[in-house]
Design a protein around this motif. Sequence first.
Motif, PDB file in Angstrom:
ATOM      1  N   PRO A 174       0.802  -1.229   0.000  1.00 41.74           N
ATOM      2  CA  PRO A 174       0.000   0.000   0.000  1.00 41.74           C
ATOM      3  C   PRO A 174       0.839   1.285   0.000  1.00 41.74           C
ATOM      4  O   PRO A 174       0.500   2.227  -0.724  1.00 41.74           O
ATOM      5  CB  PRO A 174      -0.844  -0.125   1.271  1.00 41.74           C
ATOM      6  N   PRO A 175       1.948   1.376   0.782  1.00 44.85           N
ATOM      7  CA  PRO A 175       2.721   2.633   0.741  1.00 44.85           C
ATOM      8  C   PRO A 175       3.304   2.936  -0.644  1.00 44.85           C
ATOM      9  O   PRO A 175       3.360   4.096  -1.046  1.00 44.85           O
ATOM     10  CB  PRO A 175       3.841   2.390   1.771  1.00 44.85           C
ATOM     11  N   LEU A 176       3.734   1.890  -1.366  1.00 43.61           N
ATOM     12  CA  LEU A 176       4.284   2.123  -2.707  1.00 43.61           C
ATOM     13  C   LEU A 176       3.168   2.419  -3.696  1.00 43.61           C
ATOM     14  O   LEU A 176       3.274   3.350  -4.499  1.00 43.61           O
ATOM     15  CB  LEU A 176       5.089   0.905  -3.161  1.00 43.61           C
ATOM     16  N   ALA A 177       2.086   1.656  -3.643  1.00 40.46           N
ATOM     17  CA  ALA A 177       0.985   1.861  -4.580  1.00 40.46           C
ATOM     18  C   ALA A 177       0.404   3.261  -4.469  1.00 40.46           C
ATOM     19  O   ALA A 177       0.021   3.870  -5.475  1.00 40.46           O
ATOM     20  CB  ALA A 177      -0.105   0.817  -4.332  1.00 40.46           C
ATOM     21  N   ASN A 178       0.350   3.806  -3.246  1.00 38.88           N
ATOM     22  CA  ASN A 178      -0.274   5.102  -3.021  1.00 38.88           C
ATOM     23  C   ASN A 178       0.580   6.269  -3.502  1.00 38.88           C
ATOM     24  O   ASN A 178       0.163   7.417  -3.414  1.00 38.88           O
ATOM     25  CB  ASN A 178      -0.592   5.267  -1.526  1.00 38.88           C
ATOM     26  N   ARG A 179       1.768   5.973  -4.013  1.00 36.85           N
ATOM     27  CA  ARG A 179       2.645   7.018  -4.523  1.00 36.85           C
ATOM     28  C   ARG A 179       2.552   7.180  -6.042  1.00 36.85           C
ATOM     29  O   ARG A 179       3.244   8.004  -6.615  1.00 36.85           O
ATOM     30  CB  ARG A 179       4.098   6.717  -4.132  1.00 36.85           C
ATOM     31  N   PHE A 180       1.706   6.383  -6.699  1.00 43.42           N
ATOM     32  CA  PHE A 180       1.613   6.400  -8.155  1.00 43.42           C
ATOM     33  C   PHE A 180       0.237   6.851  -8.635  1.00 43.42           C
ATOM     34  O   PHE A 180      -0.776   6.665  -7.954  1.00 43.42           O
ATOM     35  CB  PHE A 180       1.850   4.992  -8.719  1.00 43.42           C
ATOM     36  N   GLY A 246      -3.165  -2.560  -3.436  1.00 39.96           N
ATOM     37  CA  GLY A 246      -2.032  -2.447  -4.346  1.00 39.96           C
ATOM     38  C   GLY A 246      -2.319  -1.620  -5.579  1.00 39.96           C
ATOM     39  O   GLY A 246      -1.493  -1.557  -6.496  1.00 39.96           O
ATOM     40  N   GLY A 247      -3.498  -0.991  -5.631  1.00 38.07           N
ATOM     41  CA  GLY A 247      -3.860  -0.119  -6.743  1.00 38.07           C
ATOM     42  C   GLY A 247      -4.064   1.307  -6.281  1.00 38.07           C
ATOM     43  O   GLY A 247      -3.473   1.754  -5.298  1.00 38.07           O
ATOM     44  N   ALA A 248      -4.936   2.028  -6.978  1.00 43.28           N
ATOM     45  CA  ALA A 248      -5.210   3.425  -6.629  1.00 43.28           C
ATOM     46  C   ALA A 248      -6.307   3.486  -5.576  1.00 43.28           C
ATOM     47  O   ALA A 248      -7.325   2.807  -5.693  1.00 43.28           O
ATOM     48  CB  ALA A 248      -5.634   4.191  -7.871  1.00 43.28           C
ATOM     49  N   TRP A 249      -6.097   4.295  -4.544  1.00 46.52           N
ATOM     50  CA  TRP A 249      -7.109   4.512  -3.505  1.00 46.52           C
ATOM     51  C   TRP A 249      -6.891   5.893  -2.897  1.00 46.52           C
ATOM     52  O   TRP A 249      -5.787   6.435  -2.947  1.00 46.52           O
ATOM     53  CB  TRP A 249      -7.070   3.421  -2.444  1.00 46.52           C
ATOM     54  N   PRO A 250      -7.961   6.495  -2.355  1.00 48.24           N
ATOM     55  CA  PRO A 250      -7.874   7.897  -1.925  1.00 48.24           C
ATOM     56  C   PRO A 250      -7.142   8.088  -0.604  1.00 48.24           C
ATOM     57  O   PRO A 250      -7.344   7.338   0.355  1.00 48.24           O
ATOM     58  CB  PRO A 250      -9.347   8.321  -1.814  1.00 48.24           C
ATOM     59  N   SER A 251      -6.300   9.101  -0.575  1.00 49.91           N
ATOM     60  CA  SER A 251      -5.588   9.518   0.637  1.00 49.91           C
ATOM     61  C   SER A 251      -5.223  10.986   0.451  1.00 49.91           C
ATOM     62  O   SER A 251      -5.304  11.514  -0.663  1.00 49.91           O
ATOM     63  CB  SER A 251      -4.320   8.678   0.838  1.00 49.91           C
ATOM     64  N   PRO A 252      -4.845  11.680   1.515  1.00 48.17           N
ATOM     65  CA  PRO A 252      -4.403  13.064   1.324  1.00 48.17           C
ATOM     66  C   PRO A 252      -3.302  13.191   0.270  1.00 48.17           C
ATOM     67  O   PRO A 252      -3.259  14.183  -0.476  1.00 48.17           O
ATOM     68  CB  PRO A 252      -3.896  13.453   2.721  1.00 48.17           C
ATOM     69  N   THR A 254      -2.894  11.285  -2.451  1.00 46.30           N
ATOM     70  CA  THR A 254      -3.429  11.163  -3.803  1.00 46.30           C
ATOM     71  C   THR A 254      -4.347  12.329  -4.157  1.00 46.30           C
ATOM     72  O   THR A 254      -4.499  12.661  -5.343  1.00 46.30           O
ATOM     73  CB  THR A 254      -4.178   9.829  -3.985  1.00 46.30           C
ATOM     74  N   TRP A 255      -4.965  12.978  -3.155  1.00 48.17           N
ATOM     75  CA  TRP A 255      -5.742  14.175  -3.475  1.00 48.17           C
ATOM     76  C   TRP A 255      -4.824  15.322  -3.873  1.00 48.17           C
ATOM     77  O   TRP A 255      -5.198  16.152  -4.713  1.00 48.17           O
ATOM     78  CB  TRP A 255      -6.635  14.570  -2.291  1.00 48.17           C
ATOM     79  N   GLU A 256      -3.634  15.365  -3.290  1.00 48.79           N
ATOM     80  CA  GLU A 256      -2.637  16.350  -3.740  1.00 48.79           C
ATOM     81  C   GLU A 256      -2.250  16.064  -5.192  1.00 48.79           C
ATOM     82  O   GLU A 256      -2.076  16.990  -6.001  1.00 48.79           O
ATOM     83  CB  GLU A 256      -1.409  16.293  -2.832  1.00 48.79           C
ATOM     84  N   MET A 257      -2.128  14.785  -5.539  1.00 48.96           N
ATOM     85  CA  MET A 257      -1.836  14.413  -6.924  1.00 48.96           C
ATOM     86  C   MET A 257      -2.989  14.812  -7.841  1.00 48.96           C
ATOM     87  O   MET A 257      -2.772  15.346  -8.938  1.00 48.96           O
ATOM     88  CB  MET A 257      -1.582  12.904  -6.997  1.00 48.96           C
TER      89      MET A 257
END
Length: 399
Positions: A174-180, A246-252, A254-257
């Motif tokens: 999850p930490p790596l997936a949330n960076r893309f 392991g995919g895309a999911w919402p977090s602060p 990813t909202w910045e992205m």
Amino acid sequence: MNADDIPGKDPLAAADELVRRLQAPRTEQAADPQLEALALAVSANLPVLLWGEPGIGKSAGLRQLADSLGVPLETVIASVHEPSDFAGLPIVGDDPATTGVPMAPPDWAVRLTTAGRGLVFFDELSSAPPAVQAALLRVVLERRVGSLTLPEPVRVVAAANPPSSAADGWHLSPPLANRFVHLRWTHDPRTVARGMAGTWPAVSLPRVDPSRVPSAVARARGVIAGFLTARPGLTHSLPGDAESRGGAWPSPRTWEMALRLLAVGYATGADDKAVAAALIGAGGDGAGMELLTYLEQLDLPDPNRVLADPDAFALPARGDRQLAFLTAVVSAVQTDLTRRRWEAGWTVLAKAVDAGVPDIAARAAADLAALRDTDWAVPSGIDAFVDLLQLSGALPGGG
């Protein structure tokens, strides 16, 4: 004796020339939302992860993008590397107690740093074991490879096969997936057929129009702030199963992205389908689709036009739209701060008070007050917020 037996004659020369001809196709401008979404994310300088089955052209798309940008492409097969290849190998110097032990970076990172720009492509990411994925975290987020920091113009792109079709596949952590920004890479049979005939679609990087930048930033801030106010439960929502995490999911993060993608989309006039694919790739299917629905219904006026004539606009009726609009107005003032625009901002906020929703405008009022130059007089539009601003410290007692 045939020609191949002549001394000095390369028996494979003609075959090599045939292959070169096959590898030199034409390109043409054509609508391709997945290529445009990739170019949009690269323009926004966000790490991108292309998901697709083996052999559908992920690597070829990256080579074409690098060629169109005129930058070097470094391909790194993540699955065949060790964690130390990304964290760096310790090199003991003359006096480790004084200088420490530097971590030597790999050759590809040195080449990109020397060039000052380029694309680094981490292929087969889903075949990399968890220890390698952990080592890549710092590369993707902080751009650190050993003791070396990659230059800001270097873009990061990765590719992965779904675990079901990857060799010894792993779910992404999850930490790596949330960076893309996650993009689904598929093939269009008609595009492939035309490519076999010698013509492939061209990748063009969206060009930011400098004149659009202030409005683009203000509108994007208003949209994301308004949406998260309306749907606070989507601010952070970690999925329950390993495959979804392991995919895309919402977090602060990813909202910045999403904020950056939306601003670049506004500033470039990017295709709506490309922007939609990129936004879903940042926040995931559920949150992304809700954001797109919200965007379709929002229809924010240009905040710079409103500031040019603040008396000639009507405040939106819904609370989330009001907050989105007022946030956009304050952001526009901040982007191009002048006394006239600052005072026009208070005229806009005063309309919220007249409409009976001072609480909606309170947050925007505090942000607008913080932009005040000490030489500027307090405008009349601020009267309704004086008590609130004095309590918050944004306005000194006594005005």
